[in-house]
Design a protein around this motif. Structure first.
Motif, PDB file in Angstrom:
ATOM      1  N   GLU A 467      60.177  63.990  24.310  1.00 34.48           N
ATOM      2  CA  GLU A 467      59.516  62.908  25.048  1.00 34.48           C
ATOM      3  C   GLU A 467      58.459  62.239  24.174  1.00 34.48           C
ATOM      4  OE1 GLU A 467      59.903  61.865  28.226  1.00 34.48           O
ATOM      5  OE2 GLU A 467      61.119  63.416  29.199  1.00 34.48           O
ATOM      6  N   PHE A 468      57.752  63.033  23.391  1.00 43.85           N
ATOM      7  CA  PHE A 468      56.733  62.497  22.486  1.00 43.85           C
ATOM      8  C   PHE A 468      57.369  61.591  21.428  1.00 43.85           C
ATOM      9  CE2 PHE A 468      54.289  62.987  18.508  1.00 43.85           C
ATOM     10  CZ  PHE A 468      53.079  62.454  18.916  1.00 43.85           C
ATOM     11  N   ILE A 469      58.516  61.991  20.882  1.00 39.70           N
ATOM     12  CA  ILE A 469      59.233  61.147  19.915  1.00 39.70           C
ATOM     13  C   ILE A 469      59.598  59.814  20.556  1.00 39.70           C
ATOM     14  CG2 ILE A 469      61.304  60.949  18.481  1.00 39.70           C
ATOM     15  CD1 ILE A 469      59.265  63.006  17.479  1.00 39.70           C
ATOM     16  N   ALA A 470      60.123  59.862  21.775  1.00 34.03           N
ATOM     17  CA  ALA A 470      60.467  58.625  22.479  1.00 34.03           C
ATOM     18  C   ALA A 470      59.233  57.757  22.698  1.00 34.03           C
ATOM     19  CB  ALA A 470      61.130  58.957  23.825  1.00 34.03           C
ATOM     20  N   LEU A 471      58.087  58.399  22.958  1.00 36.64           N
ATOM     21  CA  LEU A 471      56.847  57.658  23.197  1.00 36.64           C
ATOM     22  C   LEU A 471      56.412  56.883  21.951  1.00 36.64           C
ATOM     23  CD1 LEU A 471      54.499  57.044  25.128  1.00 36.64           C
ATOM     24  CD2 LEU A 471      53.361  59.097  24.259  1.00 36.64           C
ATOM     25  N   ILE A 472      56.650  57.423  20.765  1.00 40.67           N
ATOM     26  CA  ILE A 472      56.289  56.709  19.534  1.00 40.67           C
ATOM     27  C   ILE A 472      57.054  55.392  19.455  1.00 40.67           C
ATOM     28  CG2 ILE A 472      56.202  56.794  17.022  1.00 40.67           C
ATOM     29  CD1 ILE A 472      56.108  59.819  17.174  1.00 40.67           C
ATOM     30  N   TYR A 473      58.368  55.439  19.719  1.00 40.02           N
ATOM     31  CA  TYR A 473      59.172  54.217  19.687  1.00 40.02           C
ATOM     32  C   TYR A 473      58.688  53.214  20.740  1.00 40.02           C
ATOM     33  CZ  TYR A 473      62.686  56.477  16.695  1.00 40.02           C
ATOM     34  OH  TYR A 473      63.329  57.091  15.653  1.00 40.02           O
ATOM     35  N   LEU A 474      58.456  53.704  21.959  1.00 42.09           N
ATOM     36  CA  LEU A 474      57.993  52.823  23.040  1.00 42.09           C
ATOM     37  C   LEU A 474      56.668  52.163  22.681  1.00 42.09           C
ATOM     38  CD1 LEU A 474      58.632  54.526  26.502  1.00 42.09           C
ATOM     39  CD2 LEU A 474      59.369  52.265  25.776  1.00 42.09           C
ATOM     40  N   SER A 475      55.758  52.938  22.127  1.00 40.60           N
ATOM     41  CA  SER A 475      54.434  52.415  21.780  1.00 40.60           C
ATOM     42  C   SER A 475      54.540  51.349  20.701  1.00 40.60           C
ATOM     43  CB  SER A 475      53.529  53.559  21.304  1.00 40.60           C
ATOM     44  OG  SER A 475      53.394  54.546  22.305  1.00 40.60           O
ATOM     45  N   TYR A 476      55.405  51.569  19.719  1.00 47.65           N
ATOM     46  CA  TYR A 476      55.588  50.570  18.652  1.00 47.65           C
ATOM     47  C   TYR A 476      56.124  49.264  19.235  1.00 47.65           C
ATOM     48  CZ  TYR A 476      57.555  48.126  14.642  1.00 47.65           C
ATOM     49  OH  TYR A 476      57.861  47.157  13.710  1.00 47.65           O
ATOM     50  N   ILE A 477      57.161  49.366  20.071  1.00 49.26           N
ATOM     51  CA  ILE A 477      57.775  48.159  20.636  1.00 49.26           C
ATOM     52  C   ILE A 477      56.780  47.406  21.496  1.00 49.26           C
ATOM     53  CG2 ILE A 477      59.592  47.325  22.186  1.00 49.26           C
ATOM     54  CD1 ILE A 477      61.281  49.742  21.243  1.00 49.26           C
ATOM     55  N   LYS A 478      56.043  48.116  22.336  1.00 45.73           N
ATOM     56  CA  LYS A 478      55.086  47.449  23.224  1.00 45.73           C
ATOM     57  C   LYS A 478      53.975  46.762  22.435  1.00 45.73           C
ATOM     58  CE  LYS A 478      55.476  49.478  27.764  1.00 45.73           C
ATOM     59  NZ  LYS A 478      54.731  50.015  28.910  1.00 45.73           N
ATOM     60  N   LYS A 479      53.494  47.413  21.377  1.00 46.76           N
ATOM     61  CA  LYS A 479      52.435  46.793  20.573  1.00 46.76           C
ATOM     62  C   LYS A 479      52.958  45.533  19.881  1.00 46.76           C
ATOM     63  CE  LYS A 479      48.715  47.801  17.342  1.00 46.76           C
ATOM     64  NZ  LYS A 479      48.784  46.524  16.618  1.00 46.76           N
ATOM     65  N   ARG A 480      54.162  45.588  19.328  1.00 51.28           N
ATOM     66  CA  ARG A 480      54.733  44.407  18.674  1.00 51.28           C
ATOM     67  C   ARG A 480      54.964  43.281  19.683  1.00 51.28           C
ATOM     68  NH1 ARG A 480      54.999  43.799  13.088  1.00 51.28           N
ATOM     69  NH2 ARG A 480      56.494  42.171  13.609  1.00 51.28           N
ATOM     70  N   MET A 481      55.411  43.630  20.874  1.00 49.06           N
ATOM     71  CA  MET A 481      55.614  42.614  21.912  1.00 49.06           C
ATOM     72  C   MET A 481      54.296  41.946  22.282  1.00 49.06           C
ATOM     73  SD  MET A 481      58.444  44.342  24.468  1.00 49.06           S
ATOM     74  CE  MET A 481      58.538  42.877  25.515  1.00 49.06           C
ATOM     75  N   GLN A 482      53.248  42.758  22.370  1.00 49.61           N
ATOM     76  CA  GLN A 482      51.938  42.205  22.714  1.00 49.61           C
ATOM     77  C   GLN A 482      51.392  41.336  21.583  1.00 49.61           C
ATOM     78  OE1 GLN A 482      49.137  45.208  23.863  1.00 49.61           O
ATOM     79  NE2 GLN A 482      47.522  43.761  24.345  1.00 49.61           N
ATOM     80  N   ASP A 483      51.525  41.804  20.336  1.00 44.49           N
ATOM     81  CA  ASP A 483      50.981  41.085  19.187  1.00 44.49           C
ATOM     82  C   ASP A 483      51.705  39.760  18.935  1.00 44.49           C
ATOM     83  OD1 ASP A 483      49.231  43.149  18.867  1.00 44.49           O
ATOM     84  OD2 ASP A 483      50.265  44.063  17.158  1.00 44.49           O
ATOM     85  N   THR A 484      52.999  39.706  19.229  1.00 42.10           N
ATOM     86  CA  THR A 484      53.805  38.509  18.936  1.00 42.10           C
ATOM     87  C   THR A 484      54.049  37.625  20.166  1.00 42.10           C
ATOM     88  OG1 THR A 484      55.843  39.781  19.242  1.00 42.10           O
ATOM     89  CG2 THR A 484      54.969  39.635  17.000  1.00 42.10           C
ATOM     90  N   GLY A 485      53.493  38.016  21.315  1.00 40.81           N
ATOM     91  CA  GLY A 485      53.629  37.187  22.510  1.00 40.81           C
ATOM     92  C   GLY A 485      54.967  37.297  23.210  1.00 40.81           C
ATOM     93  N   LEU A 486      55.751  38.335  22.912  1.00 48.85           N
ATOM     94  CA  LEU A 486      57.060  38.476  23.555  1.00 48.85           C
ATOM     95  C   LEU A 486      56.956  38.764  25.048  1.00 48.85           C
ATOM     96  CD1 LEU A 486      59.098  40.504  20.894  1.00 48.85           C
ATOM     97  CD2 LEU A 486      59.543  38.171  21.671  1.00 48.85           C
ATOM     98  N   PHE A 487      55.821  39.313  25.476  1.00 52.41           N
ATOM     99  CA  PHE A 487      55.657  39.605  26.905  1.00 52.41           C
ATOM    100  C   PHE A 487      55.587  38.328  27.744  1.00 52.41           C
ATOM    101  CE2 PHE A 487      54.163  44.015  25.863  1.00 52.41           C
ATOM    102  CZ  PHE A 487      55.094  44.667  26.663  1.00 52.41           C
ATOM    103  N   ARG A 488      55.370  37.193  27.103  1.00 58.96           N
ATOM    104  CA  ARG A 488      55.384  35.931  27.866  1.00 58.96           C
ATOM    105  C   ARG A 488      56.788  35.600  28.367  1.00 58.96           C
ATOM    106  NH1 ARG A 488      51.790  34.141  23.609  1.00 58.96           N
ATOM    107  NH2 ARG A 488      53.585  33.227  22.543  1.00 58.96           N
TER     108      ARG A 488
END
Length: 536
Positions: A467-488
């Motif tokens: 679960e921790f390994i999966a969390l690393i991937y999720l955290s990376y994707i969410k941060k990139r989405m936030q930094d690049t505005g993909l959440f819009r």
């Protein structure tokens, strides 16, 4: 002069042997070397097996293999777009390399289950077999429920700690690490650390405590720890420092909320030379006494920060550091420099004052009606003088001085640190701590960890790690989405679904073919920092 040189391919993990021949370059007037591929090296035996590299002539009647991924052994059409994304992230963050080093026999299965947990929101693990038949993933084959239990049980403490060490080295050394704890409820009677404690889910079940450490700049987790459910947050700091020391982490900087504040903890942080930023309660005498000299001038215009709508001020103070020395039987006491950052929110103060007055009215009504509540006895004695007269009955008088003293601190909060910084920087660092809160949400909701759902200690340890390994991937994707505005334009699930429809086609002896990648899908890959599939 000829010699054999070994070189490891970072992407495939294969070590190749080359024949290196040295010669003198007359034009450049320096020694040069020409390398010719000999073959690949067997990791176990060290033997060199000849390969059909570009430097070899094709044997008679032999068909040269096309460059690219290892040829498939079956004919299949599989979904590939999302798992390709995870493959690329794993290479970029060193997850795949570190897992292979720590768990050489099972790293592919660990990655496949982590991929499944991310893509199949809240689905139980027994549905992995169906998902596996539709997706291309590292393991390449189905993992039954029994096999997944065996996999979890095979994950050793030594392997986990080595992974933490390797991942920690990839993080920024000077960044602050956010630290927090959550509770995971369980009905299992087989897990020794499942005990009753301060359950943060309020579901009245026994629990485990799970601690997470996040890098605030990278936005990625790199350590977790499992603890007994009855250990309060404030008691876990010394344990964390001990484990970080065992893992070899130096220059530690921690961000913690006020649930971890205690004199004992701050003394331990000073003793271990750990940089910290921690919230302190305004009711603490140390916090109050350092505010008193500046209280009257605090709401000055030059202390107002328009960005956050707060009045801010920093006080350099002295912490009375104490350390008991058992080998000498005495206690050392000396001053240590500390900074107290104070903040005042005028809107929050008004709301808190109204709430406080409503509470006083409710307490007074309880006293006058004779319907006292046992849990409110401390409030009765703190804010009221109560007299009982034979004719007039109960007379309740408010203690104005106590009420005024309480209201003085409404709207204030404080952060304490031993690192030199201004109040705004400290506030920004502290607010970034919500990374951990969001990560706990991801674990419990998306990765289906609201309950342990295991029956043995070994399985629990292994499942938490995956679960921790999966969390690393999720955290990376969410941060990139936030930094690049993909959440819009996308939710996390919507983005993964948009990529998950991209197919690949496998055929024995042929290079992997990737289906059409649309322009919007290419833009998503680029925004997430990875190349689209089929572009290499």
């Amino acid at each position: 002069m000829a010699s054999i040189v070994f070189q490891k391919d970072k992407r495939s993990g294969i070590t190749y042997a080359y024949e290196s021949v040295s010669y003198w370059d007359k034009e450049k007037k320096q020694s040069r070397a020409k390398r010719t591929l000999v073959g690949r090296v067997d990791e176990k035996t060290g033997e060199i097996s000849p390969t059909d590299g570009r430097g070899r002539k094709k044997r008679a009647g032999e068909t040269a293999a096309k460059p690219g991924p290892v040829p498939a052994t079956r004919t299949a059409r599989l979904f590939y777009g999302a798992t390709w994304l995870f493959d690329a992230i794993g290479e970029q963050l060193g997850i795949t390399e570190d897992l292979k080093r720590c768990f050489p026999k099972t790293f592919r299965q660990i990655l496949s289950i982590a991929y499944y947990l991310i893509l199949e929101d809240k689905n139980p693990l027994y549905r992995f077999e169906k998902w596996s038949t539709l997706h291309k993933h590292p393991c390449g084959e189905s993992i039954t429920s029994q096999r997944s239990s065996e996999l979890f049980a095979s994950i050793t403490e030594e392997g986990k700690n080595e992974f933490f060490r390797l991942q920690g080295r990839r993080r920024l050394e000077n960044e602050f690490w956010a630290y927090d704890i959550t509770s995971i409820s369980s009905c299992s009677e087989c897990l020794r650390q499942v005990l009753y404690g301060n359950n943060k889910e309020n579901d009245r079940l026994p629990q485990l405590n799970l601690a997470l450490v996040f890098g605030e700049s990278s936005g990625l987790p790199f350590y977790y720890g499992k603890m007994a459910g009855n250990i309060p947050d404030v008691k876990t700091v010394k344990l964390l420092l001990s484990e970080l020391d065992i893992l070899g982490y130096s220059k530690v900087k921690l961000v913690m909320d006020r649930g971890f504040y205690s004199e004992d903890n701050l003394n331990a942080l000073f003793r271990e030379h750990v940089k910290f930023l921690i919230a302190g309660k305004m009711s603490l005498s140390f916090v109050r006494q350092n505010l008193e000299p500046i209280y009257g001038q605090f709401r000055s215009y030059d202390r107002f920060n328009d960005t956050y709508g707060l009045y801010c001020h920093t006080v350099q103070a002295e912490w009375n550091y104490r350390q008991y020395r058992p080998y000498k039987g005495d206690t050392v006491s000396e001053p240590r420099r500390i900074y107290v950052h104070y903040y005042y929110n005028i809107d929050r103060a008004a709301e808190e004052e109204k709430a406080f007055d409503r509470r006083l009215i409710a307490l007074r009504n309880e006293l006058e009606s004779g319907k006292r509540v046992p849990e409110h006895e401390a409030g009765y004695s703190r804010y009221f003088d109560i007299r009982t007269a034979p004719k007039r009955g109960i007379r309740v008088t408010v203690r104005e001085e106590a009420v005024a003293k309480e209201k003085e601190l409404l709207g204030f909060f404080a952060l304490l640190t031993n690192e030199t910084m201004d109040a705004v920087t400290a506030l920004e660092l502290y607010r970034n701590k919500d990374l951990v809160e969001k990560a706990f949400g991801n674990l419990k909701e998306r990765l289906n960890m609201r309950r342990t759902l295991v029956s043995s200690e070994q399985s629990l340890e292994g499942k938490l790690f995956v679960e921790f390994i999966a969390l690393i991937y999720l955290s990376y994707i969410k941060k990139r989405m936030q930094d690049t505005g993909l959440f819009r334009d996308y939710t996390l699930q919507g983005l993964l679904d948009k990529l998950d429809v991209i197919e690949c086609f496998e055929h024995p002896g042929q290079r992997l073919l990737v289906g059409e990648v649309l322009e919007k899908q290419k833009q998503i890959y680029v925004a997430l920092g990875v190349p689209p599939p089929g572009s290499l």
